[in-house]
Motif scaffolding. Sequence first.
Motif, PDB file in Angstrom:
ATOM      1  N   SER A 143       0.825  -1.203   0.000  1.00 59.40           N
ATOM      2  CA  SER A 143       0.000   0.000   0.000  1.00 59.40           C
ATOM      3  C   SER A 143       0.859   1.252   0.000  1.00 59.40           C
ATOM      4  O   SER A 143       2.064   1.213   0.265  1.00 59.40           O
ATOM      5  N   ALA A 144       0.210   2.396  -0.284  1.00 60.66           N
ATOM      6  CA  ALA A 144       0.917   3.678  -0.258  1.00 60.66           C
ATOM      7  C   ALA A 144       1.471   3.960   1.136  1.00 60.66           C
ATOM      8  O   ALA A 144       2.581   4.481   1.288  1.00 60.66           O
ATOM      9  N   GLU A 145       0.711   3.593   2.176  1.00 62.91           N
ATOM     10  CA  GLU A 145       1.162   3.822   3.541  1.00 62.91           C
ATOM     11  C   GLU A 145       2.443   3.037   3.834  1.00 62.91           C
ATOM     12  O   GLU A 145       3.359   3.543   4.491  1.00 62.91           O
ATOM     13  N   GLN A 146       2.509   1.805   3.328  1.00 65.04           N
ATOM     14  CA  GLN A 146       3.721   1.009   3.537  1.00 65.04           C
ATOM     15  C   GLN A 146       4.918   1.618   2.817  1.00 65.04           C
ATOM     16  O   GLN A 146       6.046   1.575   3.308  1.00 65.04           O
ATOM     17  N   LYS A 147       4.676   2.205   1.635  1.00 63.85           N
ATOM     18  CA  LYS A 147       5.756   2.862   0.894  1.00 63.85           C
ATOM     19  C   LYS A 147       6.242   4.107   1.636  1.00 63.85           C
ATOM     20  O   LYS A 147       7.442   4.407   1.647  1.00 63.85           O
ATOM     21  N   TYR A 148       5.307   4.843   2.258  1.00 62.26           N
ATOM     22  CA  TYR A 148       5.696   6.021   3.026  1.00 62.26           C
ATOM     23  C   TYR A 148       6.671   5.630   4.148  1.00 62.26           C
ATOM     24  O   TYR A 148       7.706   6.265   4.349  1.00 62.26           O
ATOM     25  N   VAL A 149       6.317   4.589   4.873  1.00 63.42           N
ATOM     26  CA  VAL A 149       7.157   4.125   5.987  1.00 63.42           C
ATOM     27  C   VAL A 149       8.504   3.633   5.460  1.00 63.42           C
ATOM     28  O   VAL A 149       9.556   3.895   6.067  1.00 63.42           O
ATOM     29  N   LEU A 150       8.476   2.940   4.327  1.00 66.23           N
ATOM     30  CA  LEU A 150       9.707   2.426   3.729  1.00 66.23           C
ATOM     31  C   LEU A 150      10.644   3.569   3.319  1.00 66.23           C
ATOM     32  O   LEU A 150      11.857   3.525   3.584  1.00 66.23           O
ATOM     33  N   ILE A 151      10.101   4.600   2.712  1.00 68.30           N
ATOM     34  CA  ILE A 151      10.913   5.752   2.289  1.00 68.30           C
ATOM     35  C   ILE A 151      11.528   6.452   3.493  1.00 68.30           C
ATOM     36  O   ILE A 151      12.714   6.801   3.487  1.00 68.30           O
ATOM     37  N   ASN A 169       8.849   9.845  -6.328  1.00 70.97           N
ATOM     38  CA  ASN A 169       8.696   9.613  -7.766  1.00 70.97           C
ATOM     39  C   ASN A 169       9.119   8.204  -8.147  1.00 70.97           C
ATOM     40  O   ASN A 169       8.473   7.537  -8.957  1.00 70.97           O
ATOM     41  N   VAL A 170      10.222   7.741  -7.547  1.00 70.51           N
ATOM     42  CA  VAL A 170      10.691   6.372  -7.802  1.00 70.51           C
ATOM     43  C   VAL A 170       9.640   5.349  -7.373  1.00 70.51           C
ATOM     44  O   VAL A 170       9.402   4.350  -8.052  1.00 70.51           O
ATOM     45  N   SER A 171       8.985   5.615  -6.236  1.00 70.01           N
ATOM     46  CA  SER A 171       7.982   4.692  -5.688  1.00 70.01           C
ATOM     47  C   SER A 171       6.599   4.890  -6.283  1.00 70.01           C
ATOM     48  O   SER A 171       5.673   4.159  -5.952  1.00 70.01           O
ATOM     49  N   SER A 176       3.042  14.967  -1.419  1.00 66.54           N
ATOM     50  CA  SER A 176       2.095  15.546  -0.445  1.00 66.54           C
ATOM     51  C   SER A 176       1.493  14.449   0.431  1.00 66.54           C
ATOM     52  O   SER A 176       1.268  14.653   1.624  1.00 66.54           O
ATOM     53  N   GLY A 177       1.245  13.287  -0.176  1.00 67.56           N
ATOM     54  CA  GLY A 177       0.724  12.162   0.601  1.00 67.56           C
ATOM     55  C   GLY A 177       1.716  11.700   1.654  1.00 67.56           C
ATOM     56  O   GLY A 177       1.333  11.353   2.779  1.00 67.56           O
ATOM     57  N   TYR A 178       2.997  11.716   1.293  1.00 68.85           N
ATOM     58  CA  TYR A 178       4.054  11.324   2.240  1.00 68.85           C
ATOM     59  C   TYR A 178       4.066  12.253   3.447  1.00 68.85           C
ATOM     60  O   TYR A 178       4.047  11.801   4.604  1.00 68.85           O
ATOM     61  N   TYR A 179       4.075  13.557   3.197  1.00 69.42           N
ATOM     62  CA  TYR A 179       4.124  14.506   4.302  1.00 69.42           C
ATOM     63  C   TYR A 179       2.830  14.474   5.123  1.00 69.42           C
ATOM     64  O   TYR A 179       2.854  14.610   6.353  1.00 69.42           O
ATOM     65  N   ASN A 180       1.737  14.295   4.438  1.00 67.25           N
ATOM     66  CA  ASN A 180       0.456  14.242   5.138  1.00 67.25           C
ATOM     67  C   ASN A 180       0.371  13.019   6.045  1.00 67.25           C
ATOM     68  O   ASN A 180      -0.193  13.073   7.139  1.00 67.25           O
ATOM     69  N   TYR A 181       0.982  11.908   5.586  1.00 66.34           N
ATOM     70  CA  TYR A 181       0.934  10.673   6.375  1.00 66.34           C
ATOM     71  C   TYR A 181       1.637  10.839   7.713  1.00 66.34           C
ATOM     72  O   TYR A 181       1.187  10.313   8.738  1.00 66.34           O
ATOM     73  N   PHE A 182       2.776  11.570   7.707  1.00 66.49           N
ATOM     74  CA  PHE A 182       3.551  11.717   8.934  1.00 66.49           C
ATOM     75  C   PHE A 182       3.208  12.982   9.716  1.00 66.49           C
ATOM     76  O   PHE A 182       3.833  13.265  10.734  1.00 66.49           O
TER      77      PHE A 182
END
Length: 445
Positions: A143-151, A169-171, A176-182
């Motif tokens: 999921s996108a959430e798992q990719k956020y944690v991985l990055i 971009n690679v993932s 914005s989704g990354y920053y919003n998640y954290f």
Amino acid sequence: MSIKTFTEKEMKSLLKNPNVKAVSPKGITYTDDFKRYFIAQNQAGKLPRDIFEDSGFDIEVVGMYRVQAAGKRWRSAYRKNGLEGLNDTRKGNSGRPRERDLSIEEKYARLKAQVNLLKAENELLKKIDLAGKEANEKEITLSAEQKYVLIRSIITKYKLKNKVQYLCNVSQISRSGYYNYFHSSSQKRRQEREERDEQLRGIIMKAYQFKKRKKGARQIKMTLAGQFKIVFNLKRIRRIMKKYEIVCPIRKANPYRRMLKATQEHRVMPNLLKRQFKQEVPGKVLLTDITYLFYGRGQKAYLSTIKDGSTNEILAYQVSDRMTMDLATETLLKLKKNRRFKKREGALIHSDQGIHYTHPYFQKLVKKLGLQQSMSRRGNCWDNAPQESFFGHFKDEANIKSCETIEELKKEIKNYMIYYNNYRHQWNLKKMTPVQYRDHLLKIA
């Protein structure tokens, strides 16, 4: 409005101007003397465009937007700190050093940062690719959430700076989704959602295990509404079931063949019903059939039922460990004893062309009860589909295999029939139980 970039030719032309210290494709670094000259001329009433042109700048090359922005910036600095504010002390604005001007330590640090970035990118892609292979085998997805944690873990591991956009971009996920998640508010919302889902899971499990019968999403929805007076959206129930892997029984095709062909003295009756199962009149359309049951350690039993086609209520049933004529005839006699059964005008009993139903004794008993007899076409199970459907649900939901003796099996079947008629809500019965729907039809009749 975007600022124009300079070509190599334009950069060389601008560097020839004595008022310019350095030029890059995106910007110009001016001398401090030119800034002071600009302020003096501007205060005397001269326009920024005229000042630049008089100083040897080609406005078409520099761009009017860049001229106005520089003038505004210098006027603000002058108002705030006077002439001292025009001295450019920002790092790199005295002319960014070329690669050849870098020290050995700086070059080493830059190369180390590049190597770390390559390692991070390689590790990220490797983990995403590995998850994709597992997804094909195990039907899971990253999921996108798992990719956020991985990055974030990779950025921390390799001590990267300002590389979130690149790794997102690679993932193939949004920055914005990354920053919003954290973000703290997002984490709080996720925690609140997890707590709500846990509460929903508890409620859904009560319906799922109601009367110790496992159920699917639609059954859970109807059980919640009918027994617990709780209304849930069907999509919400399915989401929670998927999230917590609450799996309902999957119906499987019956692998057993039908009974042997009838002998010469047996008579096949015409198909009077013609699949008109739902006539909205209780006691008019009766469906019957026999199914195999395996319990204990490979022991076999047989279940015969009579079902009301309009209400889906099981009106009579018989269990036996032998496939004899009594299995079908005893079911008919139990129907006769059922006080809740009220025979309607033109009532008929429909079955397949099994040996029990073509037998003269069974047909004689049907006539004695004042019923017409109807049979499915040979080899056409759809002509008695509701009855077949009941057996499928029964085998999914009843705890047959756990029974060790025929007595335990009969007790389990009795409990299930009570549950099915009185507590098992059905989608096509306006979300009522068979008994509730029967009473409903009698009221509106």
